[in-house]
Design a protein around this motif. Structure first.
Motif, PDB file in Angstrom:
ATOM      1  N   LEU A 375      -0.290 -25.512 -92.573  1.00 49.54           N
ATOM      2  CA  LEU A 375       1.019 -24.936 -92.265  1.00 49.54           C
ATOM      3  C   LEU A 375       2.140 -25.937 -92.522  1.00 49.54           C
ATOM      4  CD1 LEU A 375       0.204 -22.930 -89.010  1.00 49.54           C
ATOM      5  CD2 LEU A 375       0.146 -22.171 -91.396  1.00 49.54           C
ATOM      6  N   ARG A 376       1.905 -27.211 -92.221  1.00 49.83           N
ATOM      7  CA  ARG A 376       2.910 -28.223 -92.538  1.00 49.83           C
ATOM      8  C   ARG A 376       3.113 -28.332 -94.040  1.00 49.83           C
ATOM      9  NH1 ARG A 376       0.403 -31.234 -88.354  1.00 49.83           N
ATOM     10  NH2 ARG A 376      -0.738 -32.504 -89.877  1.00 49.83           N
ATOM     11  N   ASN A 377       2.034 -28.183 -94.797  1.00 45.24           N
ATOM     12  CA  ASN A 377       2.130 -28.211 -96.250  1.00 45.24           C
ATOM     13  C   ASN A 377       2.956 -27.034 -96.761  1.00 45.24           C
ATOM     14  OD1 ASN A 377       0.755 -27.215 -99.029  1.00 45.24           O
ATOM     15  ND2 ASN A 377       0.758 -29.454 -98.917  1.00 45.24           N
ATOM     16  N   VAL A 378       2.777 -25.866 -96.149  1.00 47.67           N
ATOM     17  CA  VAL A 378       3.559 -24.687 -96.541  1.00 47.67           C
ATOM     18  C   VAL A 378       5.042 -24.944 -96.309  1.00 47.67           C
ATOM     19  CG1 VAL A 378       4.071 -22.291 -95.948  1.00 47.67           C
ATOM     20  CG2 VAL A 378       1.702 -23.026 -96.215  1.00 47.67           C
ATOM     21  N   ARG A 379       5.403 -25.461 -95.127  1.00 47.13           N
ATOM     22  CA  ARG A 379       6.812 -25.717 -94.813  1.00 47.13           C
ATOM     23  C   ARG A 379       7.428 -26.744 -95.770  1.00 47.13           C
ATOM     24  NH1 ARG A 379       4.789 -25.328 -89.377  1.00 47.13           N
ATOM     25  NH2 ARG A 379       5.720 -23.534 -88.278  1.00 47.13           N
ATOM     26  N   GLU A 380       6.680 -27.803 -96.053  1.00 47.52           N
ATOM     27  CA  GLU A 380       7.210 -28.856 -96.917  1.00 47.52           C
ATOM     28  C   GLU A 380       7.407 -28.362 -98.344  1.00 47.52           C
ATOM     29  OE1 GLU A 380       8.618 -32.683 -97.883  1.00 47.52           O
ATOM     30  OE2 GLU A 380       8.406 -31.538 -96.022  1.00 47.52           O
ATOM     31  N   ARG A 381       6.462 -27.585 -98.841  1.00 48.78           N
ATOM     32  CA  ARG A 381       6.595 -27.067-100.208  1.00 48.78           C
ATOM     33  C   ARG A 381       7.739 -26.073-100.308  1.00 48.78           C
ATOM     34  NH1 ARG A 381       1.106 -24.651-101.286  1.00 48.78           N
ATOM     35  NH2 ARG A 381       2.098 -23.932-103.195  1.00 48.78           N
ATOM     36  N   LEU A 382       7.948 -25.268 -99.282  1.00 48.45           N
ATOM     37  CA  LEU A 382       9.098 -24.355 -99.284  1.00 48.45           C
ATOM     38  C   LEU A 382      10.402 -25.147 -99.307  1.00 48.45           C
ATOM     39  CD1 LEU A 382       8.035 -21.590 -96.732  1.00 48.45           C
ATOM     40  CD2 LEU A 382       8.350 -21.318 -99.195  1.00 48.45           C
ATOM     41  N   ARG A 383      10.470 -26.239 -98.529  1.00 43.59           N
ATOM     42  CA  ARG A 383      11.686 -27.055 -98.498  1.00 43.59           C
ATOM     43  C   ARG A 383      11.970 -27.696 -99.845  1.00 43.59           C
ATOM     44  NH1 ARG A 383      13.306 -32.197 -98.048  1.00 43.59           N
ATOM     45  NH2 ARG A 383      11.162 -32.966 -98.124  1.00 43.59           N
ATOM     46  N   LEU A 384      10.937 -28.249-100.486  1.00 40.49           N
ATOM     47  CA  LEU A 384      11.130 -28.912-101.763  1.00 40.49           C
ATOM     48  C   LEU A 384      11.435 -27.926-102.878  1.00 40.49           C
ATOM     49  CD1 LEU A 384       8.286 -31.596-101.616  1.00 40.49           C
ATOM     50  CD2 LEU A 384      10.743 -31.967-101.370  1.00 40.49           C
ATOM     51  N   THR A 385      10.888 -26.716-102.795  1.00 41.90           N
ATOM     52  CA  THR A 385      11.082 -25.735-103.863  1.00 41.90           C
ATOM     53  C   THR A 385      12.394 -24.985-103.726  1.00 41.90           C
ATOM     54  OG1 THR A 385       8.681 -25.442-103.987  1.00 41.90           O
ATOM     55  CG2 THR A 385      10.047 -23.785-105.071  1.00 41.90           C
ATOM     56  N   TYR A 386      12.737 -24.582-102.492  1.00 38.97           N
ATOM     57  CA  TYR A 386      13.900 -23.709-102.295  1.00 38.97           C
ATOM     58  C   TYR A 386      15.005 -24.327-101.435  1.00 38.97           C
ATOM     59  CZ  TYR A 386      10.521 -20.161-103.812  1.00 38.97           C
ATOM     60  OH  TYR A 386       9.583 -19.433-104.515  1.00 38.97           O
ATOM     61  N   GLY A 387      14.764 -25.488-100.826  1.00 39.25           N
ATOM     62  CA  GLY A 387      15.769 -26.044 -99.924  1.00 39.25           C
ATOM     63  C   GLY A 387      15.882 -25.199 -98.666  1.00 39.25           C
ATOM     64  N   LYS A 388      17.130 -24.895 -98.284  1.00 37.66           N
ATOM     65  CA  LYS A 388      17.375 -24.111 -97.076  1.00 37.66           C
ATOM     66  C   LYS A 388      17.357 -22.610 -97.355  1.00 37.66           C
ATOM     67  CE  LYS A 388      20.163 -27.666 -94.823  1.00 37.66           C
ATOM     68  NZ  LYS A 388      21.485 -27.977 -94.203  1.00 37.66           N
ATOM     69  N   ALA A 389      17.102 -22.232 -98.607  1.00 34.05           N
ATOM     70  CA  ALA A 389      17.127 -20.806 -98.952  1.00 34.05           C
ATOM     71  C   ALA A 389      15.842 -20.083 -98.574  1.00 34.05           C
ATOM     72  CB  ALA A 389      17.392 -20.642-100.450  1.00 34.05           C
ATOM     73  N   ALA A 390      14.790 -20.816 -98.195  1.00 32.22           N
ATOM     74  CA  ALA A 390      13.519 -20.198 -97.809  1.00 32.22           C
ATOM     75  C   ALA A 390      13.267 -20.433 -96.325  1.00 32.22           C
ATOM     76  CB  ALA A 390      12.367 -20.769 -98.638  1.00 32.22           C
ATOM     77  N   ALA A 391      12.331 -19.655 -95.781  1.00 37.02           N
ATOM     78  CA  ALA A 391      12.015 -19.779 -94.350  1.00 37.02           C
ATOM     79  C   ALA A 391      10.540 -19.479 -94.130  1.00 37.02           C
ATOM     80  CB  ALA A 391      12.890 -18.827 -93.529  1.00 37.02           C
ATOM     81  N   PHE A 392       9.998 -20.056 -93.060  1.00 35.01           N
ATOM     82  CA  PHE A 392       8.614 -19.814 -92.680  1.00 35.01           C
ATOM     83  C   PHE A 392       8.554 -19.690 -91.161  1.00 35.01           C
ATOM     84  CE2 PHE A 392       4.453 -21.618 -91.341  1.00 35.01           C
ATOM     85  CZ  PHE A 392       3.670 -20.561 -91.782  1.00 35.01           C
ATOM     86  N   ALA A 393       7.886 -18.645 -90.695  1.00 32.71           N
ATOM     87  CA  ALA A 393       7.778 -18.426 -89.245  1.00 32.71           C
ATOM     88  C   ALA A 393       6.363 -17.984 -88.926  1.00 32.71           C
ATOM     89  CB  ALA A 393       8.787 -17.369 -88.792  1.00 32.71           C
ATOM     90  N   ILE A 394       5.847 -18.453 -87.810  1.00 35.63           N
ATOM     91  CA  ILE A 394       4.528 -18.046 -87.336  1.00 35.63           C
ATOM     92  C   ILE A 394       4.634 -17.737 -85.850  1.00 35.63           C
ATOM     93  CG2 ILE A 394       3.846 -20.476 -87.060  1.00 35.63           C
ATOM     94  CD1 ILE A 394       0.952 -19.518 -87.712  1.00 35.63           C
ATOM     95  N   VAL A 395       4.247 -16.529 -85.481  1.00 42.19           N
ATOM     96  CA  VAL A 395       4.382 -16.069 -84.093  1.00 42.19           C
ATOM     97  C   VAL A 395       3.102 -15.348 -83.686  1.00 42.19           C
ATOM     98  CG1 VAL A 395       6.900 -15.832 -84.239  1.00 42.19           C
ATOM     99  CG2 VAL A 395       5.431 -13.892 -84.826  1.00 42.19           C
ATOM    100  N   ALA A 396       2.985 -15.110 -82.392  1.00 41.76           N
ATOM    101  CA  ALA A 396       1.831 -14.372 -81.877  1.00 41.76           C
ATOM    102  C   ALA A 396       1.942 -12.899 -82.252  1.00 41.76           C
ATOM    103  CB  ALA A 396       1.749 -14.538 -80.366  1.00 41.76           C
ATOM    104  N   ASN A 397       0.808 -12.317 -82.657  1.00 40.84           N
ATOM    105  CA  ASN A 397       0.756 -10.891 -82.975  1.00 40.84           C
ATOM    106  C   ASN A 397       0.474 -10.104 -81.693  1.00 40.84           C
ATOM    107  OD1 ASN A 397       0.863  -8.629 -84.543  1.00 40.84           O
ATOM    108  ND2 ASN A 397      -1.176  -8.871 -85.449  1.00 40.84           N
ATOM    109  N   PHE A 398       0.858  -8.854 -81.663  1.00 39.69           N
ATOM    110  CA  PHE A 398       0.614  -8.026 -80.469  1.00 39.69           C
ATOM    111  C   PHE A 398      -0.410  -6.954 -80.789  1.00 39.69           C
ATOM    112  CE2 PHE A 398       1.410  -4.416 -77.709  1.00 39.69           C
ATOM    113  CZ  PHE A 398       1.419  -5.024 -76.468  1.00 39.69           C
ATOM    114  N   PRO A 399      -1.453  -6.784 -80.002  1.00 39.40           N
ATOM    115  CA  PRO A 399      -1.744  -7.500 -78.747  1.00 39.40           C
ATOM    116  C   PRO A 399      -2.517  -8.791 -78.952  1.00 39.40           C
ATOM    117  CG  PRO A 399      -3.302  -5.732 -79.020  1.00 39.40           C
ATOM    118  CD  PRO A 399      -2.372  -5.638 -80.200  1.00 39.40           C
TER     119      PRO A 399
END
Length: 419
Positions: A375-399
């Motif tokens: 997951l850290r690799n995903v965030r870092e690659r998004l930052r290097l590729t798109y800067g602040k134009a990309a986003a990554f979020a991970i949250v709990a699914n329901f239920p």
């Protein structure tokens, strides 16, 4: 010729002024003693002419030492410079303000950021009269008068144009009689050098940041290439072992498993010269991986895909979707006794593509948590590729389970969707 004309002009103006003053004085006040004072006035005039010529020659000599040339521009006691600074007006103002404040002898500096102006007084040292002079009131006229600086920044798009004026703090008409020994030329050149140095320093800093960012990007690409070439040994061994068993009991399923393994390996090999992939290609890789696991896990694994056809051509960094899918299997469904379902969904936003991988597995429990490296690799690659134009979020699914969402920019999505 320029220097000779300059010396001649100062001498001529001074002598004409002296002669007129003597004529007016003798005509109105000393008429009765003029016969006895003619020689005195001639001697004083000659001494004055020698003093003016010496002073003018010293000015010319010092200007030549400072500028390396003598011209009407360098000989002037009032200097004007137009400096183009390749930064916006606010940054240009900060640079010129700092350069003037750090000028040797700068005593008074008044800066107005709203009007983009800087005014300063600069103490002037006399290079030929300061040493050894007694500090008497009678000699106070010899003491050098201060100079003044006025800098005005004019916005010019993404740049700032600075008008710099360096002049003596006295009326302009006195330039016919007095010289500054090149002190204002020296101030103008010093401020110009300071601005040039600051701009060069800023450029070097930007280049260093760019090189560091490029190094980080190359390191990430190298890690990604290694990830491409690396197939988890346990996954490969288990798949081949399962295929070997199926060749005896169910050859058709064994053939299907080997076909999916070949497809997965083909997409996992590093591709030289291709930094980006597409959602469609990454989805094929993920489906091949999940199809293999589905044969092994049977009814414990269910898969639901909701990806519109027009989104499959949108660019996506390689192995990013695969990382999210592998996380969902390893830390969500495999630890859960009854298995579960993985959802892969994509939709278009306002100039963006939103990709979601969700599961109903163990969720954020202690026994389902991993190291977080992927997951850290995903965030870092998004930052290097798109800067602040990309986003990554991970949250709990329901239920139960976890939902991971990647948002990447793509300005062609609206046209593709309507097309």
């Amino acid at each position: 010729m320029t220097s000779l004309f300059f010396i001649f002009r100062l001498t001529l103006v001074s002598m004409v002024t002296y002669i007129l003053a003597v004529a007016i004085l003798t005509e109105n006040f000393l008429r009765h003693v003029v016969r006895h004072t003619e020689e005195f006035f001639v001697i004083v005039g000659a001494a004055l002419a020698c003093a003016v010529i010496t002073n003018a020659f010293s000015h010319v000599r010092r200007v030549r030492l400072i500028a390396g040339e003598v011209s009407s521009r360098t000989l002037s006691s009032r200097q004007r410079r137009q400096i183009e600074i390749p930064f916006e007006a606010g940054e240009a103002f900060d640079m010129i303000d700092a350069a003037i404040r750090e000028l040797p002898g700068s005593e008074i500096a008044e800066s107005a950021r709203d009007s983009l102006q800087v005014q300063a007084r600069v103490r002037r040292a006399a290079p030929y009269t300061q040493s050894g002079l007694p500090r008497h009131r009678l000699l106070s006229f010899i003491a050098p008068q201060p100079n003044q600086i006025l800098a005005t920044v004019t916005p010019n798009g993404e740049a700032g144009s600075v008008t710099l004026i360096c002049e003596p703090a006295r009326p302009a008409w006195t330039d016919w009689f007095l010289v500054d020994h090149g002190s204002n030329l020296e101030n103008a050149e010093a401020v110009t050098r300071a601005i040039t140095r600051r701009v060069a320093q800023r450029r070097r800093s930007e280049q260093a940041d760019a090189r560091q960012s490029e190094t980080e990007k190359e390191l990430t690409v190298a890690k990604l290439s290694l990830l491409h070439a690396q197939v988890e040994p346990h996954f490969l061994y288990n798949t081949l072992a399962s295929a070997q068993l199926l060749t005896r009991s169910d050859p058709a399923r064994a053939d299907e498993m080997l076909g999916n393994l070949i497809l997965y390996l083909r997409h996992s090999l590093p591709r030289t010269g291709q930094a980006m992939s597409t959602l469609g290609t990454e989805l094929e890789r993920a489906c091949a991986y999940l199809d293999i696991l589905k044969i092994r896990m049977g009814a414990r694994l269910n898969l639901q895909i909701e990806v519109p056809a027009y989104l499959r051509q949108v660019e996506l960094p390689p192995m990013m979707l695969q990382t999210l899918v592998e996380n969902a299997i390893k830390h969500g469904l495999e630890p859960k006794s009854g298995g579960g379902t993985i959802w892969i969904m994509a939709r278009s936003g306002d100039g963006t593509m939103i990709v979601t991988v969700a599961d109903d597995g163990k969720g954020f429990s202690d026994d389902g948590a991993g190291t977080g490296i992927g997951l850290r690799n995903v965030r870092e690659r998004l930052r290097l590729t798109y800067g602040k134009a990309a986003a990554f979020a991970i949250v709990a699914n329901f239920p139960d389970g976890v939902t991971a969402t990647i948002t990447v920019p793509d300005h062609t999505l609206q046209g593709a969707a309507h097309g």
